[in-house]
Design a protein around this motif. Structure first.
Motif, PDB file in Angstrom:
ATOM      1  N   PRO A 121       5.969   7.415   4.270  1.00  0.00           N
ATOM      2  CA  PRO A 121       7.083   7.072   3.372  1.00  0.00           C
ATOM      3  C   PRO A 121       8.389   6.877   4.137  1.00  0.00           C
ATOM      4  CG  PRO A 121       5.818   8.931   2.511  1.00  0.00           C
ATOM      5  CD  PRO A 121       5.372   8.713   3.933  1.00  0.00           C
TER       6      PRO A 121
ATOM      7  N   THR B 130       4.370   0.806  -2.574  1.00  0.00           N
ATOM      8  CA  THR B 130       2.989   0.736  -2.093  1.00  0.00           C
ATOM      9  C   THR B 130       2.291  -0.544  -2.530  1.00  0.00           C
ATOM     10  OG1 THR B 130       2.210   1.961  -4.037  1.00  0.00           O
ATOM     11  CG2 THR B 130       2.671   3.239  -2.032  1.00  0.00           C
TER      12      THR B 130
ATOM     13  N   CYS C  94       7.377   3.195   1.657  1.00  0.00           N
ATOM     14  CA  CYS C  94       7.581   3.402   0.220  1.00  0.00           C
ATOM     15  C   CYS C  94       8.458   4.627  -0.015  1.00  0.00           C
ATOM     16  CB  CYS C  94       6.253   3.544  -0.512  1.00  0.00           C
ATOM     17  SG  CYS C  94       5.407   5.109  -0.237  1.00  0.00           S
TER      18      CYS C  94
ATOM     19  N   THR D 283      -0.232   6.611   6.018  1.00  0.00           N
ATOM     20  CA  THR D 283       0.825   6.368   5.038  1.00  0.00           C
ATOM     21  C   THR D 283       2.069   7.114   5.490  1.00  0.00           C
ATOM     22  OG1 THR D 283      -0.808   6.209   3.260  1.00  0.00           O
ATOM     23  CG2 THR D 283       1.488   6.503   2.615  1.00  0.00           C
TER      24      THR D 283
ATOM     25  N   ASP E  65       7.192   6.684  -5.597  1.00  0.00           N
ATOM     26  CA  ASP E  65       6.203   5.639  -5.886  1.00  0.00           C
ATOM     27  C   ASP E  65       5.007   6.216  -6.637  1.00  0.00           C
ATOM     28  OD1 ASP E  65       3.766   3.855  -5.226  1.00  0.00           O
ATOM     29  OD2 ASP E  65       5.454   2.664  -4.517  1.00  0.00           O
TER      30      ASP E  65
ATOM     31  N   LEU F 258       1.671   6.538  -4.619  1.00  0.00           N
ATOM     32  CA  LEU F 258       1.712   7.094  -3.274  1.00  0.00           C
ATOM     33  C   LEU F 258       0.520   8.000  -2.983  1.00  0.00           C
ATOM     34  CD1 LEU F 258       2.973   7.657  -0.535  1.00  0.00           C
ATOM     35  CD2 LEU F 258       4.516   9.307  -1.637  1.00  0.00           C
TER      36      LEU F 258
END
Length: 302
Positions: free
Chosen positions: A195, A126, A176, A193, A180, A183
């Motif tokens: 992942p 991130t 990510c 967002t 992370d 996150l």
């Protein structure tokens, strides 16, 4: 039309070993040698030269709450931003070949000045470490997304009073790992967002569709691509490889979907020092040629 800009900076990275210098500054020429410039030239791209950084200095005695190479990063960001503004105003879609992720600050300055829209941050991390969540800030390449939306030291997040460079509501992060540390905070702060495991599970096209459907990103965006979004099984030549990344063809598809609406892009953290045969540079050149050849086509660029 794409304008290739070399930005061979390593200023935002920690040293790989005591007394050593990060190798990302060699990436633009390694990619040229791997055929990227020639491949994109056949598609109409032009070579827009280089914006060279200051000297890398690892200063362990720097003042508390400052960044490694802070003054040099700010100077380089201003000069690279000026080049990007000029290229955009002349109708080009800049493709910045870094270098490290601190280059995102320059893209942010240029975006703010030209009113060019949002940010799509494609990265295996991130990059959201900042003074509010960590006592160990110092390397902007791991803190660039935080700086881009104003969550960092004002010296870096508000250069010339232009911060935040991107609105959090106009920012997406893709790639990510679930482990992370930032996150949850990033998910709460920005618009989208996604992942890496969601791309692996559902495909790159679905991830791109989520981004393109976000109303605040409809007027365009900058794409920042950190090569460590790829799984280290296929791309180990990066500063901080972590397992669980996406495959090269997933990145190609993601970029193909996103690139037409982007006004420009930057590619960072490929380290030729970790690619002695040049094979990974050839792979990355293919990804970028196939993924970004329509960069800027639907963003209002001529």
């Amino acid at each position: 039309m794409i304008a290739l800009v070399s930005a061979p900076s390593n200023l935002g990275l920690r040293p790989p070993a005591p007394g050593a210098v990060p190798g990302t500054s060699k990436a633009p020429e390694a990619l040229r040698e791997a055929g990227l410039y020639d491949a994109l030239a056949t598609r109409g791209a032009v070579d827009a030269g280089a914006v060279l950084p200051g000297r890398y200095v690892d200063d362990p005695d720097r003042a508390e709450h400052t960044l490694r190479n802070q003054d040099a990063i700010i100077d380089h960001a201003r000069r690279l931003a000026a080049r990007l503004v000029d290229l955009r105003r002349r109708g080009y879609a800049p493709l910045v070949l870094g270098g490290d992720c601190s280059l995102l600050v320059a893209a942010g300055l240029a975006s703010r000045v030209t009113g060019a829209g949002g940010l799509v941050h494609v990265d295996g991390h991130t990059d959201f470490r900042h003074p509010g969540n960590s006592a160990s800030i110092g390397s902007l390449a791991g803190e660039d997304l935080a700086a881009a939306i104003g969550e960092h030291l004002p010296e870096i997040a508000d250069i010339d009073g232009l911060g935040p460079y991107f609105e959090a509501a106009s920012t997406a992060h893709i790639g990510c790992r679930r482990e992370d540390e930032e996150l949850a905070e990033v998910t709460e702060r920005i618009a989208v967002t996604i992942p890496a495991d969601q791309i692996i599970l559902h495909g790159a096209a679905r991830a791109a569709s989520r981004v393109l459907a976000e109303p605040r990103l409809e007027r365009g965006f900058w794409i920042q691509v950190d090569v460590d979004v790829l799984d280290p099984e296929c791309m180990p030549a990066v500063d901080s490889p972590d397992p669980g990344g996406i495959e090269p063809d997933d990145l190609v598809r993601l970029l193909q979907e996103l690139a037409p609406r982007a006004w420009g892009a930057s590619v960072t953290v490929f380290d030729p020092d970790l690619d002695p045969t040049g094979a990974h540079a050839v792979l990355l050149a293919r990804i970028l040629t196939e993924g970004l050849d329509r960069l800027g086509e639907d963003s209002g660029q001529e």
